[in-house]
Design a protein around this motif. Structure first.
Motif, PDB file in Angstrom:
ATOM      1  N   PHE A  28      38.373 -52.239 -34.770  1.00  0.00           N
ATOM      2  CA  PHE A  28      36.935 -52.530 -34.792  1.00  0.00           C
ATOM      3  C   PHE A  28      36.590 -53.617 -33.767  1.00  0.00           C
ATOM      4  CE2 PHE A  28      33.055 -54.512 -36.542  1.00  0.00           C
ATOM      5  CZ  PHE A  28      32.237 -53.396 -36.556  1.00  0.00           C
ATOM      6  N   ALA A  29      37.441 -54.646 -33.701  1.00  0.00           N
ATOM      7  CA  ALA A  29      37.209 -55.717 -32.724  1.00  0.00           C
ATOM      8  C   ALA A  29      37.317 -55.170 -31.296  1.00  0.00           C
ATOM      9  CB  ALA A  29      38.215 -56.846 -32.931  1.00  0.00           C
ATOM     10  N   GLY A  30      38.363 -54.386 -31.049  1.00  0.00           N
ATOM     11  CA  GLY A  30      38.517 -53.784 -29.732  1.00  0.00           C
ATOM     12  C   GLY A  30      37.385 -52.820 -29.410  1.00  0.00           C
ATOM     13  N   GLY A  31      36.987 -52.028 -30.412  1.00  0.00           N
ATOM     14  CA  GLY A  31      35.882 -51.095 -30.214  1.00  0.00           C
ATOM     15  C   GLY A  31      34.577 -51.810 -29.931  1.00  0.00           C
ATOM     16  N   THR A  32      34.392 -52.984 -30.537  1.00  0.00           N
ATOM     17  CA  THR A  32      33.184 -53.771 -30.287  1.00  0.00           C
ATOM     18  C   THR A  32      33.136 -54.260 -28.845  1.00  0.00           C
ATOM     19  OG1 THR A  32      33.071 -54.488 -32.594  1.00  0.00           O
ATOM     20  CG2 THR A  32      31.924 -55.849 -30.974  1.00  0.00           C
ATOM     21  N   ILE A  33      34.268 -54.779 -28.363  1.00  0.00           N
ATOM     22  CA  ILE A  33      34.309 -55.304 -26.986  1.00  0.00           C
ATOM     23  C   ILE A  33      34.105 -54.177 -25.968  1.00  0.00           C
ATOM     24  CG2 ILE A  33      35.792 -56.413 -25.274  1.00  0.00           C
ATOM     25  CD1 ILE A  33      37.137 -57.889 -27.649  1.00  0.00           C
ATOM     26  N   VAL A  34      34.888 -53.108 -26.110  1.00  0.00           N
ATOM     27  CA  VAL A  34      34.760 -51.988 -25.173  1.00  0.00           C
ATOM     28  C   VAL A  34      33.405 -51.299 -25.354  1.00  0.00           C
ATOM     29  CG1 VAL A  34      35.793 -49.831 -24.370  1.00  0.00           C
ATOM     30  CG2 VAL A  34      37.259 -51.679 -25.187  1.00  0.00           C
ATOM     31  N   GLY A  35      32.951 -51.204 -26.599  1.00  0.00           N
ATOM     32  CA  GLY A  35      31.663 -50.567 -26.873  1.00  0.00           C
ATOM     33  C   GLY A  35      30.508 -51.297 -26.208  1.00  0.00           C
ATOM     34  N   LEU A  36      30.566 -52.627 -26.191  1.00  0.00           N
ATOM     35  CA  LEU A  36      29.525 -53.400 -25.508  1.00  0.00           C
ATOM     36  C   LEU A  36      29.511 -53.095 -24.015  1.00  0.00           C
ATOM     37  CD1 LEU A  36      29.663 -56.928 -27.188  1.00  0.00           C
ATOM     38  CD2 LEU A  36      27.704 -55.382 -27.085  1.00  0.00           C
ATOM     39  N   GLY A  92      44.012 -45.683 -29.505  1.00  0.00           N
ATOM     40  CA  GLY A  92      43.242 -44.482 -29.850  1.00  0.00           C
ATOM     41  C   GLY A  92      42.011 -44.805 -30.670  1.00  0.00           C
ATOM     42  N   LEU A  93      42.179 -45.630 -31.700  1.00  0.00           N
ATOM     43  CA  LEU A  93      41.044 -45.977 -32.549  1.00  0.00           C
ATOM     44  C   LEU A  93      40.030 -46.846 -31.811  1.00  0.00           C
ATOM     45  CD1 LEU A  93      42.908 -46.679 -35.913  1.00  0.00           C
ATOM     46  CD2 LEU A  93      41.333 -44.807 -35.444  1.00  0.00           C
ATOM     47  N   THR A  94      40.518 -47.724 -30.924  1.00  0.00           N
ATOM     48  CA  THR A  94      39.603 -48.566 -30.146  1.00  0.00           C
ATOM     49  C   THR A  94      38.725 -47.731 -29.229  1.00  0.00           C
ATOM     50  OG1 THR A  94      41.047 -50.507 -30.201  1.00  0.00           O
ATOM     51  CG2 THR A  94      39.485 -50.366 -28.386  1.00  0.00           C
ATOM     52  N   LEU A  95      39.339 -46.803 -28.495  1.00  0.00           N
ATOM     53  CA  LEU A  95      38.572 -45.958 -27.582  1.00  0.00           C
ATOM     54  C   LEU A  95      37.559 -45.108 -28.337  1.00  0.00           C
ATOM     55  CD1 LEU A  95      41.459 -44.832 -25.188  1.00  0.00           C
ATOM     56  CD2 LEU A  95      39.653 -46.484 -24.708  1.00  0.00           C
ATOM     57  N   CYS A  96      37.995 -44.547 -29.453  1.00  0.00           N
ATOM     58  CA  CYS A  96      37.092 -43.717 -30.251  1.00  0.00           C
ATOM     59  C   CYS A  96      35.948 -44.569 -30.817  1.00  0.00           C
ATOM     60  CB  CYS A  96      37.880 -43.043 -31.373  1.00  0.00           C
ATOM     61  SG  CYS A  96      36.887 -41.933 -32.387  1.00  0.00           S
ATOM     62  N   ALA A  97      36.296 -45.737 -31.367  1.00  0.00           N
ATOM     63  CA  ALA A  97      35.274 -46.616 -31.964  1.00  0.00           C
ATOM     64  C   ALA A  97      34.273 -47.080 -30.922  1.00  0.00           C
ATOM     65  CB  ALA A  97      35.947 -47.816 -32.629  1.00  0.00           C
ATOM     66  N   SER A  98      34.755 -47.384 -29.717  1.00  0.00           N
ATOM     67  CA  SER A  98      33.852 -47.883 -28.675  1.00  0.00           C
ATOM     68  C   SER A  98      32.795 -46.849 -28.317  1.00  0.00           C
ATOM     69  CB  SER A  98      34.651 -48.270 -27.431  1.00  0.00           C
ATOM     70  OG  SER A  98      35.258 -47.130 -26.841  1.00  0.00           O
ATOM     71  N   PHE A 100      31.531 -44.458 -30.273  1.00  0.00           N
ATOM     72  CA  PHE A 100      30.544 -44.335 -31.360  1.00  0.00           C
ATOM     73  C   PHE A 100      29.675 -45.590 -31.465  1.00  0.00           C
ATOM     74  CE2 PHE A 100      33.324 -40.883 -32.603  1.00  0.00           C
ATOM     75  CZ  PHE A 100      32.445 -39.961 -33.134  1.00  0.00           C
ATOM     76  N   LEU A 101      30.287 -46.764 -31.336  1.00  0.00           N
ATOM     77  CA  LEU A 101      29.507 -48.000 -31.445  1.00  0.00           C
ATOM     78  C   LEU A 101      28.513 -48.122 -30.293  1.00  0.00           C
ATOM     79  CD1 LEU A 101      32.264 -50.529 -32.616  1.00  0.00           C
ATOM     80  CD2 LEU A 101      30.353 -49.625 -33.955  1.00  0.00           C
ATOM     81  N   ALA A 102      28.945 -47.763 -29.086  1.00  0.00           N
ATOM     82  CA  ALA A 102      28.032 -47.833 -27.935  1.00  0.00           C
ATOM     83  C   ALA A 102      26.812 -46.944 -28.155  1.00  0.00           C
ATOM     84  CB  ALA A 102      28.773 -47.416 -26.657  1.00  0.00           C
ATOM     85  N   GLU A 103      27.032 -45.784 -28.718  1.00  0.00           N
ATOM     86  CA  GLU A 103      25.913 -44.865 -28.941  1.00  0.00           C
ATOM     87  C   GLU A 103      25.001 -45.361 -30.071  1.00  0.00           C
ATOM     88  OE1 GLU A 103      25.386 -42.946 -26.755  1.00  0.00           O
ATOM     89  OE2 GLU A 103      24.195 -41.251 -27.399  1.00  0.00           O
ATOM     90  N   ILE A 104      25.605 -45.954 -31.105  1.00  0.00           N
ATOM     91  CA  ILE A 104      24.789 -46.529 -32.187  1.00  0.00           C
ATOM     92  C   ILE A 104      23.902 -47.635 -31.629  1.00  0.00           C
ATOM     93  CG2 ILE A 104      24.912 -47.958 -34.272  1.00  0.00           C
ATOM     94  CD1 ILE A 104      27.457 -46.375 -35.040  1.00  0.00           C
ATOM     95  N   TRP A 105      24.487 -48.524 -30.836  1.00  0.00           N
ATOM     96  CA  TRP A 105      23.723 -49.657 -30.301  1.00  0.00           C
ATOM     97  C   TRP A 105      22.715 -49.204 -29.258  1.00  0.00           C
ATOM     98  CZ3 TRP A 105      28.991 -52.523 -29.681  1.00  0.00           C
ATOM     99  CH2 TRP A 105      29.396 -52.971 -30.947  1.00  0.00           C
ATOM    100  N   ARG A 106      23.034 -48.153 -28.503  1.00  0.00           N
ATOM    101  CA  ARG A 106      22.062 -47.636 -27.535  1.00  0.00           C
ATOM    102  C   ARG A 106      20.798 -47.177 -28.257  1.00  0.00           C
ATOM    103  NH1 ARG A 106      20.281 -42.878 -25.397  1.00  0.00           N
ATOM    104  NH2 ARG A 106      21.614 -41.681 -26.808  1.00  0.00           N
TER     105      ARG A 106
END
Length: 216
Positions: A28-36, A92-98, A100-106
């Motif tokens: 989740f932390a990695g997905g947040t950073i990459v997602g941003l 794998g989970l970081t890339l996938c989470a990023s 989805f999170l990027a699209e949610i925040w968009r």
């Protein structure tokens, strides 16, 4: 058949659950950073940057997480990159989470009224400062509920990493079940642990959603 007491089963499952929790937190932390980063690219004024982010999101949202894990764990060694199960699971989970999170925040950024952008521009605030001071705080406030909701999905998705050999809750429960032949007891406890992890977050997401609707 190996004799396991009830406490043996519960203790081993709880010990395995810590890896599920740790994997979820790191992903989740990695997905947040990459997602941003992907979010910034997705709303960039440069077309080719937006297009790259669009393809990135489409790739990781449009393919099964299990296939992504297989490619990382079994595919990368074929290219000369040795990778451990933990690393493949986190990546794998970081890339996938990023994605989805990027699209949610968009969605949150696009929901901010255009007037907010215009107000920032009229005050002479730079684009980056507009994002940081005006747009993103409002966007994140609007998307807190779906973000927490996605965290619930991420926790449950960690079960897939058992396929590539990561010793989390499901893989440990399979080993215990193979030794005890007591599936209802073993998997019943696994279900209870997942429920204990996810239910409070689900309730919290609904609370955030209710608050957002109230303040409308």
């Amino acid at each position: 058949m190996i004799e396991f007491t009830l406490w043996d089963i519960v203790r081993n499952l709880l010990l395995a659950a810590r890896w599920t929790i740790l994997l979820s937190a790191v992903a989740f932390a990695g997905g947040t950073i990459v997602g941003l980063l992907i979010l910034f690219m997705r709303i960039s004024k440069r077309r080719w940057v937006r297009r790259f982010a669009e393809y990135y999101i489409g790739l990781f949202q449009g393919t099964p997480l299990l296939m992504q894990l297989f490619l990382l764990f079994f595919g990368l060694p074929m290219l000369g990159f040795r990778i451990e199960a933990w690393t493949a699971a986190v990546l794998g989970l970081t890339l996938c989470a990023s994605a989805f999170l990027a699209e949610i925040w968009r969605g949150g950024v696009q929901a901010v009224p255009v007037g907010q952008w215009d107000a920032g521009s009229s005050l002479g605030i730079h684009y980056v400062r507009q994002l940081r001071l005006i747009i993103l705080p409002q966007a994140f406030a609007m998307t807190r509920a779906p973000t927490v909701g996605f965290l619930v999905q991420l926790i449950k998705s960690t079960a897939l990493t058992s396929i590539i050999g990561f010793e989390e809750l499901v893989r440990t429960s399979n080993a215990i079940n193979n030794a005890t032949f007591e599936p209802f007891k073993v998997y019943g406890f696994v279900a209870l642990i997942y429920f204990a992890l996810c239910f409070p977050l689900t309730r919290y997401a609904k609370l955030l959603e209710a608050r957002a609707l109230k303040h409308g």
